[in-house]
Motif scaffolding. Structure first.
Motif, short mmCIF file in Angstrom:
data_model
loop_
_atom_site.label_atom_id
_atom_site.label_comp_id
_atom_site.label_asym_id
_atom_site.label_seq_id
_atom_site.Cartn_x
_atom_site.Cartn_y
_atom_site.Cartn_z
N VAL A 15 -23.46 4.91 -1.73
CA VAL A 15 -22.72 4.31 -0.62
C VAL A 15 -21.38 5.02 -0.44
CG1 VAL A 15 -21.69 2.19 0.29
CG2 VAL A 15 -23.84 2.08 -0.99
N ILE A 16 -20.71 5.29 -1.54
CA ILE A 16 -19.41 5.97 -1.49
C ILE A 16 -19.57 7.35 -0.85
CG2 ILE A 16 -17.59 7.01 -2.90
CD1 ILE A 16 -17.90 4.53 -4.78
N GLU A 17 -20.65 8.03 -1.15
CA GLU A 17 -20.91 9.35 -0.55
C GLU A 17 -20.96 9.26 0.97
OE1 GLU A 17 -24.57 12.54 -0.40
OE2 GLU A 17 -24.35 11.33 -2.20
N VAL A 18 -21.63 8.24 1.50
CA VAL A 18 -21.74 8.07 2.94
C VAL A 18 -20.36 7.72 3.53
CG1 VAL A 18 -22.75 6.63 4.77
CG2 VAL A 18 -24.16 7.42 2.87
N LEU A 31 -13.13 4.57 10.48
CA LEU A 31 -12.85 3.62 9.40
C LEU A 31 -11.35 3.35 9.32
CD1 LEU A 31 -15.24 4.98 6.60
CD2 LEU A 31 -15.56 2.96 8.04
N GLU A 32 -10.57 4.39 9.47
CA GLU A 32 -9.12 4.26 9.41
C GLU A 32 -8.60 3.30 10.49
OE1 GLU A 32 -5.63 7.40 8.75
OE2 GLU A 32 -6.67 7.65 10.67
N ALA A 33 -9.22 3.32 11.64
CA ALA A 33 -8.78 2.47 12.74
C ALA A 33 -8.96 0.98 12.45
CB ALA A 33 -9.53 2.83 14.02
N VAL A 34 -9.83 0.67 11.51
CA VAL A 34 -10.03 -0.74 11.12
C VAL A 34 -9.43 -1.02 9.75
CG1 VAL A 34 -12.02 -1.17 12.59
CG2 VAL A 34 -12.38 -0.28 10.30
N GLY A 35 -8.59 -0.09 9.28
CA GLY A 35 -7.84 -0.31 8.04
C GLY A 35 -8.61 -0.04 6.76
N ILE A 36 -9.64 0.78 6.83
CA ILE A 36 -10.42 1.11 5.64
C ILE A 36 -10.12 2.53 5.23
CG2 ILE A 36 -12.75 1.45 4.70
CD1 ILE A 36 -13.67 -0.77 6.61
N GLY A 37 -9.78 2.71 3.94
CA GLY A 37 -9.50 4.02 3.39
C GLY A 37 -10.25 4.22 2.09
N GLY A 38 -10.06 5.35 1.48
CA GLY A 38 -10.75 5.70 0.25
C GLY A 38 -10.58 4.70 -0.87
N ASP A 39 -9.45 4.02 -0.91
CA ASP A 39 -9.21 3.03 -1.96
C ASP A 39 -10.13 1.82 -1.83
OD1 ASP A 39 -7.19 4.66 -2.91
OD2 ASP A 39 -5.58 3.49 -1.97
N ASP A 40 -10.69 1.63 -0.68
CA ASP A 40 -11.56 0.48 -0.42
C ASP A 40 -13.03 0.74 -0.75
OD1 ASP A 40 -9.44 -1.14 0.84
OD2 ASP A 40 -9.58 0.35 2.45
N PHE A 41 -13.39 1.99 -0.94
CA PHE A 41 -14.79 2.37 -1.05
C PHE A 41 -15.53 1.72 -2.22
CE2 PHE A 41 -14.32 6.66 1.36
CZ PHE A 41 -14.01 5.97 2.51
N ALA A 42 -14.92 1.63 -3.37
CA ALA A 42 -15.60 1.06 -4.54
C ALA A 42 -15.99 -0.39 -4.27
CB ALA A 42 -14.74 1.17 -5.79
N PRO A 69 -32.89 5.59 0.64
CA PRO A 69 -32.78 4.82 -0.60
C PRO A 69 -31.35 4.82 -1.15
CG PRO A 69 -34.66 6.31 -0.70
CD PRO A 69 -33.88 6.66 0.54
N VAL A 70 -30.89 3.65 -1.56
CA VAL A 70 -29.58 3.49 -2.17
C VAL A 70 -29.81 3.03 -3.60
CG1 VAL A 70 -27.39 2.25 -2.08
CG2 VAL A 70 -28.54 2.88 0.04
N LYS A 71 -29.53 3.95 -4.53
CA LYS A 71 -29.81 3.67 -5.94
C LYS A 71 -28.59 3.17 -6.69
CE LYS A 71 -33.44 7.07 -5.87
NZ LYS A 71 -33.67 8.47 -5.84
#
Length: 56
Positions: free
Chosen positions: A47-50, A11-22, A40-42
């Motif tokens: 999603v954030i957990e994954v 994820l980091e290699a494509v510029g995605i970090g924890g701040d983007d998860f929400a 199941p995604v409730k």
């Protein structure tokens, strides 16, 4: 195989970090294809957990 193809492998290699998860989680939960997900995604928290697990 990822290296051989020359594509990003994290994820980091494509510029995605924890701040983007929400934002990602909200987007995913509003997509109709989520109904066909084998796990199941409730809520956005699911999603954030994954995504967090993908950072490890």
């Amino acid at each position: 195989m990822i290296e051989q193809l020359g594509i990003p492998g994290t994820l980091e290699a494509v510029g995605i970090g924890g701040d983007d998860f929400a934002g990602i989680a909200e987007h995913v939960c509003s997509d109709m294809s989520i109904a066909n997900n084998p796990r199941p995604v409730k809520s956005p928290d699911d999603v954030i957990e994954v995504l967090q697990a993908a950072l490890k």
